[in-house]
Design an enzyme around this catalytic site. Structure first.
Site, PDB file in Angstrom:
ATOM      1  N   SER A  25      -1.350   9.777 -16.100  1.00 34.86           N
ATOM      2  CA  SER A  25      -2.442  10.684 -16.960  1.00 34.86           C
ATOM      3  C   SER A  25      -3.806  10.049 -16.922  1.00 34.86           C
ATOM      4  O   SER A  25      -3.612   8.678 -16.952  1.00 34.86           O
ATOM      5  CB  SER A  25      -1.995  10.792 -18.202  1.00 34.86           C
ATOM      6  OG  SER A  25      -3.232  11.096 -19.186  1.00 34.86           O
ATOM      7  N   ARG A  48      27.926  54.398 -11.135  1.00 33.21           N
ATOM      8  CA  ARG A  48      26.821  53.561 -10.901  1.00 33.21           C
ATOM      9  C   ARG A  48      26.056  53.269 -12.272  1.00 33.21           C
ATOM     10  O   ARG A  48      25.602  54.645 -12.848  1.00 33.21           O
ATOM     11  CB  ARG A  48      26.090  53.760  -9.953  1.00 33.21           C
ATOM     12  CG  ARG A  48      24.881  52.732  -9.401  1.00 33.21           C
ATOM     13  CD  ARG A  48      24.053  52.943  -8.403  1.00 33.21           C
ATOM     14  NE  ARG A  48      24.913  53.620  -7.335  1.00 33.21           N
ATOM     15  CZ  ARG A  48      24.298  53.927  -6.312  1.00 33.21           C
ATOM     16  NH1 ARG A  48      22.981  54.493  -6.299  1.00 33.21           N
ATOM     17  NH2 ARG A  48      25.044  54.573  -5.457  1.00 33.21           N
TER      18      ARG A  48
END
Lengths: 460, 460, 460, 460
Positions: free
Chosen positions: B292, B332
């Site tokens: 950082s 389906r």
């Protein structure tokens, strides 16, 4: 080859000007950075020239608009961001390189990546919510028209898949409408509350105070820093945060909850349309059913299918946001925050796609009155058996009525049995009225009327 | 602007040669089509020239490989597919245009879109599973080395966040290893069972029989059609399906379950690393912790954070697959199938990214022996209070021991109190041994040894 | 009033001898404690008299059986457990009170609550899995009979809700069967792997070694402690753990995955039955459909509805187990473990209830051949349009066939148009055969035969 | 043995007077039936005597109260309900048997089971929400006090587990408070909107109109039926429904979303408490940490653990409600409705338990100032490195500052290095101020003040 989704496996597509595509996210990230520079100028800490220079350099288009024409490549930024965990860090570097040296300190001053990323995502979310609401306004208007036009069209109501009693097509539309309207209200509440984020490294804005101190001295620094979040939020047309919300993630979860509610509402319509357009039922058809070259007789409810796929997925995405919210820890969480980004984006996309698809579906919906009438008669009058029982039981006795219905369910003529029994009893019953489904729709018309009185609510 | 994810918001990235990117999916779709043509030739229905022509035209690279160099644009295909609900329909059109007229009937003969899309996704999945397993082989090898090297390094074990009793670093590594190994086994089982799909319009292969009849006559047609699925599967290096699985979606859910199990196993390691690398604990550190710039003392466990974000998300994606599977209906389903595609892809990507990140994390893991020793002593010897109670209660009485421990918990020297009490009692107790954490690690070493005996299992 | 669920809101009920009720869980907890005492005796550390006394005192019934007749009240134990976080702590106290002083040290020696609770839940799970498998054996046997009896019964296949091509009732049953069989296999794998848990405070078994040392001396102690887990597991008829699995929770998640897969398989059948028993379709009916006194003509598919409610819920419960597994940290997690208990129990109950309900549903399923035939003809022959296109396109030209089908979809007689066109063309086509749905079922019969060849698999 | 959960495996317990236990649900079901009778009397259709008789017979206690003393056994009702799919059908039979013949028709007239069950669950939910809010009021009051008392207590803020910059204990409390307050507001909104349900067989209230017609004639019947839902709702102190909501399930999902948000807010506190009470950190401790007889030095954060277990589970339960809502179809869904009951109840229970546990946790929370100070100094001053960089970079140059910090991170004295460098530079910097963490808390105090200004919001 890098990670790329170009929509090949996106069943529910968002369409043109996708407000959650990487380009749009990038525009929002840039806008958040520019808005931050502008806010620092507005509160009197940064020189006004910085706001002008940065706005001009990166395509600032005004409050609440993502930047455009900034010339930063999302794919390159994605690659750079992958190694450091988020795209803001390389973005700041890139943006600083592109402005004059004197303005560089006013890009991203005192902010943390989370400030920019959260604010940008809220901007993306607010704009997406507007697009979703626009879809739902269309849906609402069309459903109002359908409910009005079919207020008194009698149809079979079904419970657990079985014909129950009569209802009306208008009431069905009004029911869909109720779900859509509630979703709009909830989304408006959530979207209106979306706050900008500004907290610095750990939610104290300490670096902001320090930065303000250097320019304005310690006396004015606190006030300047305190004014910053609201100023920043205004530049993004977002709500002013009560406080930094690095670990109090209700803005994200409330939005997610509202998005899934919108998808739920669409899902109910799609479930009904898919069901009522089955080959054997045929009461509804999508205006543009997907054909099948091999089986050209099929009228696939393609839009309903896509909406249903979104409805299956959305709850799990909203739950992901809650899991992340509930696990937030420390002053910035160790994983939960990162889990939000893709889940929120995908949920926005699903809500955009599902509501847009719903708008098209409803606009083209075909209602087959003949099929509705045919189905209404499919049980040979038993659709009003509830009423017949209620009316005739006092006259003929409950047992006699039950026997009639049982024989009718077995195949005999319900009307014939009823007429015969009533005639034999000598009772004075208007049998034509009794057996008429249209005379047994209760408050359906009045509920539709109440719904029509509301009209189409304005976008908030 | 269309739907595009280029990775900007992908916290856990997959890296080079992403096996689930749209390009890779397209390569698999093309491969499925080519494999189908080849299978028709192999079973003697299509002319062999069709296989050669189609293979050559679309970059066929052999069984189990996606096609490459086929020249079809995924973005264009995505756009075309959006309007018809899936990308296979425009793909077939495009492929037919690109081959000689006589071969066109042998592209996609008797197949349905689901046959091609399911088979292609299984191919993508199988290759992804191999990449995941390769990551996990690396992890396993490194963990074996860590467990061996630190077999006897004593450390504080923690339950509910509190120091409990001693354990060893080696046992912790062996525990991680156990999760990774089980995940590998499960993934191998699931990946090995991934079948090709071939059922035609509704799972009967009726069109295949019809097609075979035209070339081979009715007598041989059934046999040819019956041989087709296995032949097709072999071309894709997939398992032969027992039967069409349009609505029996266990291949998808079993894979999803295995993927989330792999992410779970990575998540456990990441949770431990993130915890044990906390500033106050410091026993572990990632080899390349993210820095950082503003807070250069931080050693962010960036890889752990990314893995944890995947661990939060993955269960919800696997659940999406089950919701879809459980709602499959008819021959389906009307939405459930479409819900699978993006969920499966994202889950594959999470498992790829999480295991790849884990591999890097483990390879670079730093173990701080000094911090481990410091923490082990943090409770002033109470880490062995369980043993002290067990040993001294028969000697001093349970109440006396409880008083000692209470006083030690209150701040007095545990060792001092123990020595004093034992001395006063005149009992013959080896107090140095009693208070030595290394003497209270139970079977930790033996469990590590059993784990080391297994070694690194070969990729299946 | 305390927390009580007596089943009032349990839509899918488990029925008699509920193997996951609190009484059953308590029986398993007691059995785990007794098994532990017995194991300590078997490995030669505790005196044999302890095993006899404890077994007799608490209703030990043999390996793998929960104890019965132990006289411990689950409600009282629940109340006592609430204040300390789990029921094992008060259970141990209660059990010690009920045996002679000399045996008390051999109740729960060197164990942690998690050892007992995990082992007891695995015992509950294994027995539940057996009951689930017994349900599924019944389902499988009935489906085999249905598939055989209806091997050649032609019916309309539906995709996206629309009639597609013919299929057979037998193939539909065989498809259900495929899902059920796979679920059985997976459940057998998971249930067979369920291990006992024995790790002590932090997975090292240090206290076990210490305990063994006191009786057997340091030389034999390690061997005795090392033998303990397998001995303990054998008493519970559970698998021997490779190592303590306090934080490697695959036994729980693999079981959960298998349970949800069983519910998925039941859900598919229920979705089909609910759909195919709709008033307009009527091909199937549950043998004991729930009546409605007010609407006696309804044949509510009540069992399907209950199974579907389970299918909606189960994926979320299985996902809860994965979330917990992925968040395990330290040597015992700080919340994740506790999250498992109710989720696993509810999932077991759903799988028990759904499969039991499925067994009754399938046993009573009514198949209406007349309705099937009526629906098969509902499209006026277009159900074979795929075949007609394939056969006639070479004869009449694709355009001419498309025109015929379009006119038929518009309401004209398909058979008439086909006969007219073929006759006009002079082609030699067997039109009766061409239009016969039974001639276009492809491999349906052969797939059924393969399925029948498997027969009913033995319970493992 | 039937299905029974007495709390044995309920990690987060609800405590006395559990408002979601079967007894409470039954009281609400009875109240819904009585309220319906009363409403029919109020609208002038039923005779007033019916209301009196039924109210007296079943323990009516006034609007919004569940009935008590009705003498109906929940376990028997559960058993009877299991065979018909819901408990309302046998309940109506039982209630009718217990009143005089003339009142029987006014029990459950024209209603469907869903009307009663939905309304009863809303009553249970509203009362549970009040109990949850009462817990959160306690939490809010205590957090206000903590925030005020520790407004200026400086502590290390942590991001990704690493010390970042200073914050204050007061700000941490204020952040928890923000989450709790927002959850209260959301819950109040959702609970206030919970409507009664009254739609009849399919949402048209046709039977109600028919019933009213018999007493009041056709002219007044519509008005009477139309007044019924509001009247019914008033008797239950629920909101008047806009329309029947049999398939528009936002009342359930909005409540579920609010409940999970409450659990999220509790989860954040629990995550922080569990983390900050780790042995090495020790800044917080639960007032009544669970002891461990074997390891008496442990201060297990038992309440945090239980809350975290709820936080892991709750999102999945709320998602179940959305999945059910999105799949609602027809005029009553075929499974989705039944899936709601147990999920909603368990979610109510989790929210009740988590907030009650949180209330106890917060009330007893111990804050260790010494540990806070020790940890604040753990990085040797680097906790203010962000500020040091900002202040000294202009003075010493950014490179020089970076070198100082790197050396400090490597072990040298940060203060010494800073003093030396500043001294060498001759710059005028107040180093004591610069290195003082209390001087770098930014707006923490002001954010706390704003939070305190709000005070404790009244229960709605």
């Amino acid at each position: 080859m890098s990670e790329r989704d170009l929509g090949l496996l996106a069943p529910v597509t968002v369409g043109f000007d996708d407000p959650v595509a990487d380009e749009a996210v990038l525009g929002a990230l840039v806008a958040a950075e520019v808005a931050l520079t502008r806010a620092w100028c507005t509160v009197g800490v940064a020189p006004a020239a910085a706001a002008d220079a940065v706005s001009a350099a990166f395509g600032w288009r005004g409050a609440g608009e993502p930047c455009a024409g900034h010339g930063i490549d999302p794919a390159a930024l994605a690659a750079a961001g992958a190694s450091v965990g988020n795209p803001v860090i390389p973005l700041v570097g890139t943006m600083r390189e592109r402005v004059a040296v004197e303005h560089r300190p006013w890009i991203h001053p005192a902010a943390t990546s989370q400030d920019v990323l959260d604010s940008a995502l809220m901007l993306v979310a607010r704009r997406s919510a507007e697009a979703i609401d626009a879809h739902l306004v269309d849906v609402e208007a069309t459903l109002v028209a359908i409910a009005a036009a079919h207020r008194d069209s009698v149809a079979a109501a079904r419970t657990l898949g079985q014909h129950a009693v009569p209802t009306t097509v208008g009431l069905r539309a009004a029911t869909w409408l109720a779900g859509v309207r509630r979703a709009r209200r909830r989304l408006a509440d959530a979207a209106g509350a979306l706050p900008a984020q500004l907290g610095g490294a750990a939610g104290t804005l300490a670096a902001s105070v320090e930065t303000a101190t250097r320019t304005r001295g310690p006396r004015d620094a606190l006030a300047a820093a305190e004014a910053l979040p609201a100023t920043f939020a205004a530049e993004l047309a977002l709500a002013t945060p009560d406080a930094p919300w690095h670990t109090t993630r209700w803005p994200v979860t409330e939005l997610g909850d509202a998005l899934v509610q919108a998808v739920d509402a669409a899902g109910v319509v799609a479930a009904d349309v898919a069901t009522l357009s089955r080959t054997e039922i045929g009461e509804l058809a999508e205006g543009a059913p997907a054909g099948s070259s091999a089986m050209p007789h099929k009228r696939n409810p393609a839009a309903s299918v896509l909406i249903r796929s979104a409805a299956i997925r959305a709850p799990h995405l909203a739950a992901t946001l809650h899991t992340a919210a509930a696990l937030a820890v420390d002053e910035r969480p160790d994983g939960a925050w990162h889990a939000e980004w893709p889940a929120l984006r995908e949920l926005l996309r699903l809500a955009l796609g599902a509501t847009g698809t719903l708008s098209r579906l409803i606009a083209g919906l075909t209602i087959d009155d003949a099929a509705i009438a045919r189905n209404l008669g499919a049980t040979g009058g038993l659709i009003v058996s509830e009423r017949v029982s209620a009316v005739l039981a006092p006259v003929l006795g409950a047992d006699a009525v039950a026997r009639i219905i049982a024989r009718a369910a077995g195949g005999e003529s319900f009307e014939g049995l009823v007429r015969e029994a009533v005639s034999a009893s000598g009772a004075d019953v208007d049998i034509d009225d009794l057996l008429e489904p249209a005379r047994y729709t209760g408050l359906a018309g009045r509920i539709v009327d109440r719904s029509l009185d509301i009209g189409v609510e304005e976008p908030s």
